[in-house]
Design a protein around this motif. Structure first.
Motif, PDB file in Angstrom:
ATOM      1  N   MET A 246       0.827  -1.196   0.000  1.00 18.13           N
ATOM      2  CA  MET A 246       0.000   0.000   0.000  1.00 18.13           C
ATOM      3  C   MET A 246       0.864   1.250   0.000  1.00 18.13           C
ATOM      4  O   MET A 246       0.679   2.139  -0.801  1.00 18.13           O
ATOM      5  N   LYS A 247       1.822   1.275   0.940  1.00 19.72           N
ATOM      6  CA  LYS A 247       2.674   2.447   1.051  1.00 19.72           C
ATOM      7  C   LYS A 247       3.417   2.691  -0.247  1.00 19.72           C
ATOM      8  O   LYS A 247       3.510   3.824  -0.725  1.00 19.72           O
ATOM      9  N   ALA A 248       3.962   1.630  -0.835  1.00 19.74           N
ATOM     10  CA  ALA A 248       4.742   1.784  -2.052  1.00 19.74           C
ATOM     11  C   ALA A 248       3.875   2.276  -3.194  1.00 19.74           C
ATOM     12  O   ALA A 248       4.238   3.188  -3.920  1.00 19.74           O
ATOM     13  N   LEU A 249       2.709   1.668  -3.347  1.00 20.99           N
ATOM     14  CA  LEU A 249       1.828   2.066  -4.439  1.00 20.99           C
ATOM     15  C   LEU A 249       1.318   3.477  -4.263  1.00 20.99           C
ATOM     16  O   LEU A 249       1.077   4.191  -5.231  1.00 20.99           O
ATOM     17  N   TYR A 250       1.129   3.894  -3.020  1.00 19.92           N
ATOM     18  CA  TYR A 250       0.537   5.199  -2.813  1.00 19.92           C
ATOM     19  C   TYR A 250       1.546   6.316  -2.676  1.00 19.92           C
ATOM     20  O   TYR A 250       1.409   7.206  -1.885  1.00 19.92           O
ATOM     21  N   LYS A 251       2.538   6.252  -3.537  1.00 22.37           N
ATOM     22  CA  LYS A 251       3.383   7.400  -3.586  1.00 22.37           C
ATOM     23  C   LYS A 251       2.732   8.393  -4.530  1.00 22.37           C
ATOM     24  O   LYS A 251       3.334   8.905  -5.437  1.00 22.37           O
ATOM     25  N   ILE A 252       1.446   8.568  -4.220  1.00 22.43           N
ATOM     26  CA  ILE A 252       0.687   9.765  -4.551  1.00 22.43           C
ATOM     27  C   ILE A 252       1.023  10.641  -3.380  1.00 22.43           C
ATOM     28  O   ILE A 252       0.328  11.528  -3.031  1.00 22.43           O
ATOM     29  N   THR A 253       1.784  10.386  -2.658  1.00 17.87           N
ATOM     30  CA  THR A 253       2.322  10.713  -1.407  1.00 17.87           C
ATOM     31  C   THR A 253       3.334  11.790  -1.603  1.00 17.87           C
ATOM     32  O   THR A 253       3.051  12.801  -2.187  1.00 17.87           O
ATOM     33  N   CYS A 254       4.548  11.507  -1.102  1.00 19.61           N
ATOM     34  CA  CYS A 254       5.559  12.521  -1.324  1.00 19.61           C
ATOM     35  C   CYS A 254       5.637  12.785  -2.815  1.00 19.61           C
ATOM     36  O   CYS A 254       6.118  13.816  -3.231  1.00 19.61           O
ATOM     37  N   LEU A 255       5.192  11.838  -3.629  1.00 21.67           N
ATOM     38  CA  LEU A 255       5.210  12.053  -5.069  1.00 21.67           C
ATOM     39  C   LEU A 255       3.985  12.803  -5.530  1.00 21.67           C
ATOM     40  O   LEU A 255       3.965  13.350  -6.614  1.00 21.67           O
TER      41      LEU A 255
ATOM     42  N   ASN B 110       0.211   7.904   7.204  1.00 26.32           N
ATOM     43  CA  ASN B 110      -0.801   8.301   8.188  1.00 26.32           C
ATOM     44  C   ASN B 110      -1.616   9.463   7.623  1.00 26.32           C
ATOM     45  O   ASN B 110      -1.787  10.491   8.282  1.00 26.32           O
ATOM     46  N   THR B 111      -2.114   9.287   6.410  1.00 25.02           N
ATOM     47  CA  THR B 111      -2.846  10.345   5.716  1.00 25.02           C
ATOM     48  C   THR B 111      -4.324  10.260   6.047  1.00 25.02           C
ATOM     49  O   THR B 111      -4.958   9.224   5.851  1.00 25.02           O
ATOM     50  N   LYS B 112      -4.897  11.361   6.554  1.00 27.01           N
ATOM     51  CA  LYS B 112      -6.281  11.406   6.989  1.00 27.01           C
ATOM     52  C   LYS B 112      -7.006  12.619   6.396  1.00 27.01           C
ATOM     53  O   LYS B 112      -6.371  13.591   5.986  1.00 27.01           O
TER      54      LYS B 112
ATOM     55  N   ASN C 220     -11.657   7.912   8.101  1.00 28.71           N
ATOM     56  CA  ASN C 220     -10.241   7.625   8.313  1.00 28.71           C
ATOM     57  C   ASN C 220      -9.975   6.257   8.930  1.00 28.71           C
ATOM     58  O   ASN C 220     -10.648   5.837   9.880  1.00 28.71           O
ATOM     59  N   GLN C 221      -8.970   5.583   8.382  1.00 32.11           N
ATOM     60  CA  GLN C 221      -8.490   4.338   8.964  1.00 32.11           C
ATOM     61  C   GLN C 221      -7.627   4.646  10.192  1.00 32.11           C
ATOM     62  O   GLN C 221      -7.154   5.766  10.368  1.00 32.11           O
ATOM     63  N   THR C 222      -7.397   3.636  10.998  1.00 31.98           N
ATOM     64  CA  THR C 222      -6.643   3.844  12.241  1.00 31.98           C
ATOM     65  C   THR C 222      -5.330   3.087  12.296  1.00 31.98           C
ATOM     66  O   THR C 222      -4.463   3.416  13.101  1.00 31.98           O
ATOM     67  N   ILE C 223      -5.166   2.082  11.469  1.00 37.71           N
ATOM     68  CA  ILE C 223      -3.946   1.267  11.498  1.00 37.71           C
ATOM     69  C   ILE C 223      -3.021   1.675  10.360  1.00 37.71           C
ATOM     70  O   ILE C 223      -3.412   1.671   9.194  1.00 37.71           O
ATOM     71  N   THR C 224      -1.798   2.056  10.664  1.00 41.66           N
ATOM     72  CA  THR C 224      -0.833   2.466   9.649  1.00 41.66           C
ATOM     73  C   THR C 224      -0.171   1.250   9.013  1.00 41.66           C
ATOM     74  O   THR C 224      -0.067   0.204   9.655  1.00 41.66           O
TER      75      THR C 224
END
Length: 311
Positions: A1-10, A72-74, A96-100
């Motif tokens: 999830m984290k890797a795919l969601y480099k809608i993030t810093c990206l 931890n994006t909310k 919002n989800q609660t588990i990172t």
């Protein structure tokens, strides 16, 4: 999830588009909107990043997410004091989800209070990552996953961004393919249009590709579509595909059309910045008079605004 969601810093590093200021569709000259100088929006009581803004149809609520890092994006919200000032309230209850690691971001809402957002919950067990609920006074309830053939249902492909029409009948979606081993950010994206079957299901229009043929270009990465209240102006962010560097230019663009059945025009670049001053994710008030978006600053990301120029 984290890797795919480099809608993030990206997502902190996206865009580029080009066109002439004046284009012709048939014999009709296109008139593009323009906006005035940039103003910073104050969110009283907020002490962290504000990104991906969405202004509610009644303009009383400003929705946004914190740092789009996919960890931890909310979603949060603030209430209106005036055009440039909002009062921070807190997290948007229900979304919002609660588990990172997790991501809940990119707020959208139609005139009836149908609320949409992007979420990584249950991914990749469930590949459809657009969610719907009903907004009322800071709470989103009756949450469901949005179904329909706009979803790719393929590992690595996500509905990265979306824009709902004011009447709730059309979903402007952005499919994005992620492959961390081979791409920095999305490898490829495509904008499309889907029509509502019911409140939690949309299916791609048969002429979706034609409507957006002057916009979609395989050389670019697209995201953050926003359709105006009259369905005549499509705003979005894009950047040139390839390695992202300090010189990569990110641009907010607009394409227009004379009526809601016509194809969109070639885009016009409204504003552009390199990554150090990144601008992205426009949202408009219903009267189209104000554009809100976020910008990267030295220590944070802040919401900015511009007033529309009158003819």
């Amino acid at each position: 999830m984290k890797a795919l969601y480099k809608i993030t810093c990206l997502s902190l590093i996206m865009i580029s588009c080009s066109s002439n200021d004046n284009n012709d569709i048939g014999d009709t000259q296109i008139e593009y909107p323009s906006f005035g100088s940039e103003l910073e929006v104050s969110i009283n009581g907020l002490s962290f990043d504000a990104m991906e803004p969405f202004i509610s149809p009644d303009a009383n609520y400003l929705f946004f997410n914190n740092l789009n890092d996919g960890i931890n994006t909310k979603l949060y919200y603030a209430t209106r004091v005036n055009d440039a000032t909002f009062e921070y309230v807190g997290e948007l209850t229900g979304t919002n989800q609660t588990i990172t690691p997790h991501l809940d971001a990119v707020a959208d809402m139609d005139i009836e209070g149908n609320f949409y957002w992007t979420s990584t919950r249950d991914y990749p067990t469930e590949l459809n990552n657009l969610f719907h609920g009903t907004f009322n006074n800071g709470i989103v309830s009756s949450i469901e996953r949005v179904q329909g053939d706009f979803n790719m249902n393929t590992p690595g492909w996500l509905t990265m961004d979306h824009g709902i029409s004011l009447d709730g009948q059309y979903l402007y979606f952005n499919n994005a393919r992620f492959d961390e081993a081979n791409c920095q950010g999305p490898c490829e994206t495509n904008l499309g249009v889907a029509q509502k079957d019911n409140v939690s299901a949309f299916n791609r229009l048969s002429n979706s590709a034609t409507l957006l043929e002057s916009i979609n270009d395989a050389n670019y990465i697209y995201y953050a579509p926003c359709i105006s209240s009259d369905n005549l102006e499509l705003y979005y962010t894009r950047y040139l595909k390839g390695q992202i560097t300090t010189g990569t230019v990110f641009e907010m663009c607009v394409a227009v059309r004379p009526d809601s059945n016509s194809n969109f025009s070639l885009p016009k670049v409204l504003f552009s910045e390199t990554i150090s001053n990144l601008i992205e994710a426009p949202t408009l008030t219903v009267d189209k008079n104000i554009m809100y978006y976020h910008q990267k600053t030295i220590n944070s990301h802040k919401i900015m605004m511009r007033y529309r120029n009158t003819l």
